[in-house]
Design an enzyme around this catalytic site. Structure first.
Site, PDB file in Angstrom:
ATOM      1  CG  ASP A  21      -2.091   0.934   1.059  1.00  0.00           C
ATOM      2  OD1 ASP A  21      -2.440   1.273  -0.096  1.00  0.00           O
ATOM      3  OD2 ASP A  21      -2.663   1.361   2.078  1.00  0.00           O
ATOM      4  CG  HIS A  38      -0.322   1.965  -9.277  1.00  0.00           C
ATOM      5  ND1 HIS A  38      -0.458   1.626  -7.956  1.00  0.00           N
ATOM      6  CD2 HIS A  38      -1.482   2.593  -9.623  1.00  0.00           C
ATOM      7  CE1 HIS A  38      -1.642   2.015  -7.521  1.00  0.00           C
ATOM      8  NE2 HIS A  38      -2.284   2.611  -8.515  1.00  0.00           N
ATOM      9  CB  SER A  66      -8.514  -5.649  -3.632  1.00  0.00           C
ATOM     10  OG  SER A  66      -9.032  -4.356  -3.866  1.00  0.00           O
ATOM     11  CG  LEU A 132       9.666 -16.865  -4.024  1.00  0.00           C
ATOM     12  CD1 LEU A 132       9.379 -16.977  -2.526  1.00  0.00           C
ATOM     13  CD2 LEU A 132      10.073 -15.437  -4.366  1.00  0.00           C
TER      14      LEU A 132
HETATM   15  C1  FPP Z   1      -1.972   0.033  -3.371  1.00  0.00           C
HETATM   16  O1  FPP Z   1      -1.579   1.375  -3.338  1.00  0.00           O
HETATM   17  C2  FPP Z   1      -1.412  -0.664  -4.521  1.00  0.00           C
HETATM   18  C3  FPP Z   1      -2.131  -1.230  -5.519  1.00  0.00           C
HETATM   19  C4  FPP Z   1      -3.607  -1.196  -5.578  1.00  0.00           C
HETATM   20  C5  FPP Z   1      -1.476  -1.867  -6.664  1.00  0.00           C
HETATM   21  C6  FPP Z   1      -0.187  -2.588  -6.443  1.00  0.00           C
HETATM   22  C7  FPP Z   1       0.414  -2.825  -7.746  1.00  0.00           C
HETATM   23  C8  FPP Z   1       1.727  -2.716  -8.043  1.00  0.00           C
HETATM   24  C9  FPP Z   1       2.801  -2.447  -7.048  1.00  0.00           C
HETATM   25  C10 FPP Z   1       2.090  -2.825  -9.466  1.00  0.00           C
HETATM   26  C11 FPP Z   1       2.812  -3.988  -9.974  1.00  0.00           C
HETATM   27  C12 FPP Z   1       2.620  -5.278  -9.316  1.00  0.00           C
HETATM   28  C13 FPP Z   1       3.096  -6.449  -9.811  1.00  0.00           C
HETATM   29  C14 FPP Z   1       2.869  -7.664  -9.010  1.00  0.00           C
HETATM   30  C15 FPP Z   1       3.802  -6.570 -11.082  1.00  0.00           C
HETATM   31  P1  FPP Z   1      -2.698   2.483  -3.336  1.00  0.00           P
HETATM   32  O2  FPP Z   1      -2.905   2.899  -4.758  1.00  0.00           O
HETATM   33  O3  FPP Z   1      -3.899   2.006  -2.635  1.00  0.00           O
HETATM   34  O4  FPP Z   1      -1.990   3.636  -2.549  1.00  0.00           O
HETATM   35  P2  FPP Z   1      -2.684   4.733  -1.603  1.00  0.00           P
HETATM   36  O5  FPP Z   1      -3.157   4.001  -0.383  1.00  0.00           O
HETATM   37  O6  FPP Z   1      -1.543   5.651  -1.311  1.00  0.00           O
HETATM   38  O7  FPP Z   1      -3.783   5.385  -2.385  1.00  0.00           O
END
Ligand code: FPP
Length: 251
Positions: A21, A38, A66, A132
């Site tokens: 997050d 991201h 999610s 892994l």
């Molecule tokens: C949460 O941060 C993160 C996500 C919803 C996406 C996670 C995805 C990646 C790190 C991209 C690549 C992943 C892979 C496995 C290749 P948020 O957007 O909720 O952040 P915030 O809480 O600051 O709004």
């Protein structure tokens, strides 16, 4: 100066789950749009996957998208999907080089067709790897998973292959997406919030929770090591007393 904490490599958690997050806030703080967060989060994924593989962790589950994330603005959803597909496609040779297998938990039927196809290919191409096991939670939520599990068990009851009074924890576990995977021993959530957010609710009955203030795009191997050191400093009692646990150790 902070030096990396010592960890006991003989007592690593077999399965680590991570709620990645803070991408959006990280980007917004820098005056960029959320997708920039991201994009930078991908570097953390690479670094942490490599770190977990080097240490000898057996399973790493990353909460990448999610069920609730489908409700984000369209540009963010499609940007994230594109990023996931591109990254997975690009990383297959590195996964193979490092003996890492890829799998997915979640409702992949909701993914765009090209994303589902790329994913399937990457899963197939890495399936023989024995190091892994990298598990991506994609279009995943625990309540969706539990609902699916209930439907599977209800179908068995309906066709009389299972009697209601015989339903066991094993029946439940084998009907979850994580069937065959040990429960996570350590959950790390980055980004400073203290929530589980519909992630592996059944599997986390006895998981140790570590919350980090570091936002995901800044999270690196050293932060993973720090979380493992925190995990190793705790006494896991599984409902027993500390004395019982200590007596067992010496006995
Ligand atoms: C949460 O941060 C993160 C996500 C919803 C996406 C996670 C995805 C990646 C790190 C991209 C690549 C992943 C892979 C496995 C290749 P948020 O957007 O909720 O952040 P915030 O809480 O600051 O709004």
């Amino acid at each position: 100066m902070n030096s990396a904490p010592e960890i006991n490599k003989g007592k690593l958690p077999r399965h680590i789950a991570i709620i990645m997050d803070g991408n959006g806030r990280w980007a917004e703080e820098k005056g960029h749009d959320r997708l920039f967060g991201h994009l930078n989060g991908v570097e953390s994924v690479r670094n942490v996957v490599e770190g977990a593989a080097e240490l000898g962790v057996e399973y790493l589950t990353l909460y990448a998208f999610s069920t609730e994330n489908w409700g984000r603005p369209q540009y963010e959803v499609s940007g994230l999907m594109e990023l996931l597909v591109d990254t997975i496609k690009k990383e297959v040779p590195t996964l193979n080089k490092n003996n890492i297998s890829l799998s997915v938990i979640g409702d992949v039927s909701l993914l765009p067709a090209n994303a589902a196809a790329e994913l399937k290919e990457a899963i197939n191409e890495t399936s023989k790897n024995t190091g892994l096991s990298l598990i991506l939670a994609l279009s995943y939520s625990s309540r969706w998973e539990i609902l699916e599990m209930v439907k599977k068990i209800a179908a068995k009851v309906k066709n009389e292959s299972l009697l209601p009074e015989n339903i066991s924890e094993e029946d439940i576990e084998s009907a979850l997406c994580t069937s065959g995977i040990p429960d996570p021993e350590l959950l790390i959530r980055t980004g400073g919030d203290y929530r589980i957010s519909n992630f592996l609710l059944y599997q986390m009955a006895y998981t140790e929770l570590v919350f980090s203030n570091v936002k995901w795009p800044d999270f690196r191997k050293k932060d993973l090591v720090e979380a493992i050191a925190d995990f190793q400093s705790r006494q896991r009692r599984f409902g027993k007393t500390g004395q019982q646990i200590n007596n067992n150790k010496s006995g």
